[in-house]
Design a protein around this motif. Sequence first.
Motif, mmCIF file in Angstrom:
data_model
loop_
_atom_site.group_PDB
_atom_site.id
_atom_site.type_symbol
_atom_site.label_atom_id
_atom_site.label_comp_id
_atom_site.label_asym_id
_atom_site.label_seq_id
_atom_site.Cartn_x
_atom_site.Cartn_y
_atom_site.Cartn_z
ATOM 1 N N ASN A 108 0.813 -1.223 0.000
ATOM 2 C CA ASN A 108 0.000 0.000 0.000
ATOM 3 C C ASN A 108 0.844 1.269 0.000
ATOM 4 O O ASN A 108 0.306 2.365 0.208
ATOM 5 N N SER A 109 2.147 1.121 -0.239
ATOM 6 C CA SER A 109 3.057 2.271 -0.265
ATOM 7 C C SER A 109 3.688 2.388 -1.649
ATOM 8 O O SER A 109 3.772 1.406 -2.395
ATOM 9 N N PRO A 110 4.161 3.583 -1.990
ATOM 10 C CA PRO A 110 4.710 3.779 -3.339
ATOM 11 C C PRO A 110 6.110 3.186 -3.496
ATOM 12 O O PRO A 110 6.796 2.890 -2.514
ATOM 13 N N ALA A 111 6.499 3.009 -4.740
ATOM 14 C CA ALA A 111 7.855 2.561 -5.043
ATOM 15 C C ALA A 111 8.862 3.506 -4.416
ATOM 16 O O ALA A 111 8.676 4.724 -4.395
ATOM 17 N N GLY A 112 9.933 2.949 -3.858
ATOM 18 C CA GLY A 112 10.979 3.757 -3.239
ATOM 19 C C GLY A 112 10.689 4.164 -1.813
ATOM 20 O O GLY A 112 11.499 4.858 -1.191
ATOM 21 N N SER A 113 9.562 3.750 -1.259
ATOM 22 C CA SER A 113 9.187 4.131 0.104
ATOM 23 C C SER A 113 9.953 3.295 1.131
ATOM 24 O O SER A 113 10.435 2.191 0.832
ATOM 25 N N PRO A 114 10.079 3.801 2.368
ATOM 26 C CA PRO A 114 10.728 3.010 3.434
ATOM 27 C C PRO A 114 10.020 1.685 3.666
ATOM 28 O O PRO A 114 10.674 0.691 4.005
ATOM 29 N N GLU A 115 8.698 1.661 3.482
ATOM 30 C CA GLU A 115 7.958 0.415 3.693
ATOM 31 C C GLU A 115 8.371 -0.654 2.675
ATOM 32 O O GLU A 115 8.503 -1.831 3.020
ATOM 33 N N ARG A 116 8.596 -0.238 1.432
ATOM 34 C CA ARG A 116 9.008 -1.213 0.411
ATOM 35 C C ARG A 116 10.465 -1.615 0.573
ATOM 36 O O ARG A 116 10.854 -2.712 0.169
ATOM 37 N N ASP A 117 11.250 -0.751 1.188
ATOM 38 C CA ASP A 117 12.668 -1.067 1.340
ATOM 39 C C ASP A 117 12.910 -2.198 2.342
ATOM 40 O O ASP A 117 14.005 -2.742 2.412
ATOM 41 N N ARG A 118 11.895 -2.584 3.119
ATOM 42 C CA ARG A 118 12.049 -3.729 4.020
ATOM 43 C C ARG A 118 12.058 -5.049 3.252
ATOM 44 O O ARG A 118 12.406 -6.098 3.800
ATOM 45 N N PHE A 119 11.654 -5.000 1.987
ATOM 46 C CA PHE A 119 11.605 -6.179 1.129
ATOM 47 C C PHE A 119 12.447 -5.903 -0.120
ATOM 48 O O PHE A 119 13.137 -4.883 -0.199
ATOM 49 N N ILE A 120 12.396 -6.780 -1.086
ATOM 50 C CA ILE A 120 13.223 -6.615 -2.284
ATOM 51 C C ILE A 120 12.295 -6.364 -3.476
ATOM 52 O O ILE A 120 11.852 -7.293 -4.167
ATOM 53 N N PHE A 121 11.966 -5.114 -3.668
ATOM 54 C CA PHE A 121 11.137 -4.678 -4.794
ATOM 55 C C PHE A 121 12.045 -4.127 -5.898
ATOM 56 O O PHE A 121 13.077 -3.512 -5.623
ATOM 57 N N ARG A 122 11.652 -4.340 -7.141
ATOM 58 C CA ARG A 122 12.406 -3.814 -8.269
ATOM 59 C C ARG A 122 11.432 -3.332 -9.351
ATOM 60 O O ARG A 122 10.331 -3.865 -9.511
ATOM 61 N N ASP A 123 11.872 -2.313 -10.089
ATOM 62 C CA ASP A 123 11.146 -1.909 -11.288
ATOM 63 C C ASP A 123 11.419 -2.929 -12.390
ATOM 64 O O ASP A 123 12.541 -3.453 -12.501
ATOM 65 N N ALA A 124 10.417 -3.210 -13.180
ATOM 66 C CA ALA A 124 10.593 -4.124 -14.321
ATOM 67 C C ALA A 124 9.469 -3.855 -15.310
ATOM 68 O O ALA A 124 8.288 -3.855 -14.940
ATOM 69 N N ASP A 125 9.840 -3.607 -16.560
ATOM 70 C CA ASP A 125 8.834 -3.383 -17.586
ATOM 71 C C ASP A 125 7.908 -4.587 -17.700
ATOM 72 O O ASP A 125 8.311 -5.732 -17.419
ATOM 73 N N GLU A 126 6.678 -4.332 -18.091
ATOM 74 C CA GLU A 126 5.720 -5.426 -18.244
ATOM 75 C C GLU A 126 6.274 -6.453 -19.224
ATOM 76 O O GLU A 126 6.775 -6.124 -20.303
ATOM 77 N N GLY A 127 6.213 -7.715 -18.830
ATOM 78 C CA GLY A 127 6.738 -8.789 -19.680
ATOM 79 C C GLY A 127 8.190 -9.105 -19.423
ATOM 80 O O GLY A 127 8.733 -10.041 -20.028
ATOM 81 N N THR A 128 8.839 -8.334 -18.541
ATOM 82 C CA THR A 128 10.242 -8.613 -18.201
ATOM 83 C C THR A 128 10.378 -8.748 -16.695
ATOM 84 O O THR A 128 9.519 -8.320 -15.915
ATOM 85 N N LEU A 129 11.486 -9.357 -16.283
ATOM 86 C CA LEU A 129 11.802 -9.524 -14.864
ATOM 87 C C LEU A 129 13.255 -9.119 -14.640
ATOM 88 O O LEU A 129 14.061 -9.093 -15.587
ATOM 89 N N PRO A 130 13.626 -8.804 -13.411
ATOM 90 C CA PRO A 130 15.002 -8.357 -13.151
ATOM 91 C C PRO A 130 16.066 -9.395 -13.481
ATOM 92 O O PRO A 130 17.207 -9.052 -13.774
#
Length: 562
Positions: free
Chosen positions: A130-152
């Motif tokens: 429920n928090s935006p990309a780059g937020s402290p809440e997301r930084d507790r996990f391993i989130f990454r940007d990835a274009d649709e159809g691609t993965l890191p």
Amino acid sequence: MTQTRALSTTPSTEPGSEWWRTSVIYQIYPRSFADANGDGIGDLQGITSRLEQLATMDIDAIWLSPFFTSPQKDGGYDVSNYVDVDPLFGTLADYDAMVARAHELGLRVIIDLVPNHCSDQHPWFQEALNSPAGSPERDRFIFRDADEGTLPNNWESVFGGPMWTRTANEDGTPGQVYLHIFDATQPDFNWHNEEVRAMFRDVLRFWLDRGTDGFRVDVAHGMIKADGLPDFTPDPKGASMGGTEELAPWWGQDGVHEIYRDWRTVMDEYEGQRVLCAEAWVNPLDLMAKWVREDEMHQAFNFPYLSTGWDASALREVINESMAAFGAVGAPSTWVLSNHDVVRHSSRLALTDDNPQGEGIGPLTPNHPDPVIGLRRARAASTLMLALPGGAYLYQGEELGLPEAMELPDEARQDPTWFRTNHERYGRDGCRVPLPWEADAPAYGFNTTGESWLPQPEQWAGYARSLQENDADSTLHLYQELLRLRREHALGSGDVQWLASNDEKLLTLQNGSVIIVMNFCADPVRLPPELAKLPRLVSSALQVSESSIEGETALWLDATRS
């Protein structure tokens, strides 16, 4: 009446005398051990009610698989609250009562800790979603940007499919992806985040303050991922949890050791020699030994020993390698034959077919193990293991000689492996079926209602503890004798000396005042005259010859009477 040996409040502080160096620890899988409220699922009150029977076995501690609050998508290894008991198993008061009773009986209590990942229902992960990309809440996990159809990267989950799952933005458009080594409902923590580290220090202290004696750390070789998250394609013949010579970039990274050095400082704040034990599937053994260096963990499971088949030379090699690797860092080796993730060794040692770790046997597997051969080999293997110096782990039910329960109805199976492999592998249900305590009781004494979350086979009645307690030939009686003699002869603090043998089918060694002989062939082998004249302390064989060792059996001889 049970003789108790209450825990000493002032254990010896002399280096090398710590209890865990020679310990025998009994693993309890809570949902399958004993059920006090009759709902078909084991619980903490059930465990407490059976502790006195465990205390008759001369064990040092019990280890409980997870009982924390959890949606139970992966047998409780998906934790949504690390500092409470799931109502399925009881309450914190039930836990406190269990610890108190265990300590009265001289048993320490070790619990599972799952720090690599949590449940997707954990409040932190819900906040992250429920928090935006780059937020402290997301930084507790391993989130990454990835274009649709691609993965890191190309990483594959242990449970199959990509190790990444995509989220959705508030407007419904595709969002970031998050990493999960296991199921998509088990997001990995970001262990570079100080909030995560602080939270787990608090979790350690919460349970230590309640009298908990230590932690078995799940996936202790995970948590830190290689910089840059590079692509990696593992050997398709390798085990999914690791253990191959080439480390995957999500296993065994050097940064995990910094975490355990931090945890060790917390453990050392507490009296009573609290311990950490690593589940670390890494090879070779001298790499695994890094987890038990002096300022890190105390024990690590010896998976190469568990994985060794019915082969004399291979066993001798892994015993030597284990003692050398762990001894080089001043730690005891540990020995284990069964646990909640593998085919029970009373079946596994009679298998002739492929048996990947965690996947179990399958309906199409040819040559299902012969139960007579399997039990005979299991009794011998346990007789050898409990003579070795260091620590030993037992899995609930192995002292009864329980085989893998393979013939469960398909509709009753629950392990994700069964569904993930399109019904080609049974997974781990077969080693998790509730225990038989009483031959003539509902659910064989697991409870009083007859309910059981996994169906118990009819043959369970013949393995019931009530039948074995007064049977001198039973597997339970064998374990009780082995454990009593192990303590009496101080084998846990001894050393291995190999004795020459003219027969390659025999494995012969000495530990202090005890000589151990193990016969790997199906036929009896004549003992050398100098051994045949020694008094026998215990044998895994049901019938004993004075001059020979029976096929696929092991025995202990009294070396002081030569």
